[in-house]
Design a protein around this motif. Sequence first.
Motif, PDB file in Angstrom:
ATOM      1  N   UNK A   1      -8.631  13.010   6.541  1.00 50.04           N
ATOM      2  CA  UNK A   1      -8.498  11.602   6.077  1.00 50.04           C
ATOM      3  C   UNK A   1      -9.560  10.639   6.172  1.00 50.04           C
ATOM      4  N   UNK A   2     -10.840  11.374   6.830  1.00 53.09           N
ATOM      5  CA  UNK A   2     -11.996  10.546   6.674  1.00 53.09           C
ATOM      6  C   UNK A   2     -12.606  10.510   5.354  1.00 53.09           C
ATOM      7  N   UNK A   3     -13.330   9.265   5.182  1.00 54.27           N
ATOM      8  CA  UNK A   3     -13.823   9.251   3.947  1.00 54.27           C
ATOM      9  C   UNK A   3     -15.727   9.086   3.861  1.00 54.27           C
ATOM     10  N   UNK A   4     -16.116   9.074   2.900  1.00 50.65           N
ATOM     11  CA  UNK A   4     -17.773   8.897   3.012  1.00 50.65           C
ATOM     12  C   UNK A   4     -18.199   9.720   3.806  1.00 50.65           C
ATOM     13  N   UNK A   5     -17.831  11.231   3.774  1.00 49.39           N
ATOM     14  CA  UNK A   5     -18.328  12.016   4.913  1.00 49.39           C
ATOM     15  C   UNK A   5     -19.890  12.563   4.340  1.00 49.39           C
ATOM     16  N   UNK A   6     -20.572  12.493   5.419  1.00 47.33           N
ATOM     17  CA  UNK A   6     -22.214  13.100   4.940  1.00 47.33           C
ATOM     18  C   UNK A   6     -22.484  14.018   6.048  1.00 47.33           C
ATOM     19  N   UNK A   7     -23.449  14.748   5.729  1.00 45.86           N
ATOM     20  CA  UNK A   7     -24.143  15.697   6.736  1.00 45.86           C
ATOM     21  C   UNK A   7     -25.205  15.947   6.377  1.00 45.86           C
ATOM     22  N   UNK A   8     -26.245  15.684   7.669  1.00 49.33           N
ATOM     23  CA  UNK A   8     -27.761  15.358   7.663  1.00 49.33           C
ATOM     24  C   UNK A   8     -28.233  16.322   8.710  1.00 49.33           C
TER      25      UNK A   8
END
Length: 248
Positions: A227-234
Amino acid sequence: MSENANVQKIVPFEGSKLSKKEQIATMFDDIAYRYDFLNHFMSLGIDIIWRKKALRYLKAIQPKLMLDVATGTGDFAIMAEKHLHPEKIVGIDISEGMLAHGREKIDKLGLSDKITLQSGDSETISFPDQTFDAITVAFGVRNFEHLEKGLSEMYRVLKPGGRLVILEFSNPTVFPIKQLYNSYFRYVTPLIGKWIAKSQAAYSYLPESVKAFPQGEAMRTILTNTRFQAVTCKTLTFGICSIYCATR
């Protein structure tokens, strides 16, 4: 078998009757006295740069109350206090040995009024719903016995609009970094662990746990499903490390 199920099978002590969680706590109790030194030594100090970059993801929201999960000796919590200046940081960990060393450091730095370290399990976080403005985890999620359960708990105690930042090792894919990294992790790391921390098992577990952990898009999907939002990976340093950022 799902990637997360595979992670659960990777344990520090093969053949032990203890659960993964119990084995992790025992392993970190055993190496607590040399943990900070080995972190910096084996990463050539790059881990400090990684932590600073991860904390930048929280500057925009200026968190007042933070939770540092799998806090260990409190390194990330101490750095967060220095760079973000929240009113309070709570660090939780299942290893009493690591927490004891962390409390000593915090006392010496005069930060006991700002940072509190306490025994706590990522899967049953003992705080009410929507308590924290931000949650951090540095090199700890791959040790969760049940990854989704731990992420769901962090979601529960995070305020709406709050931010989760996860810093974790990953597997580089670029030649020749991939080959050098795999050789270093497989052959050199366990020897250093045996020599300095007197625990070859702990530093043999490290590369196996990284190899098995869901990374990149797979981890983003798990966070989204939680349910997390705006998930990014760097990715950092040729893919050796990754920063995952998500918002409730």
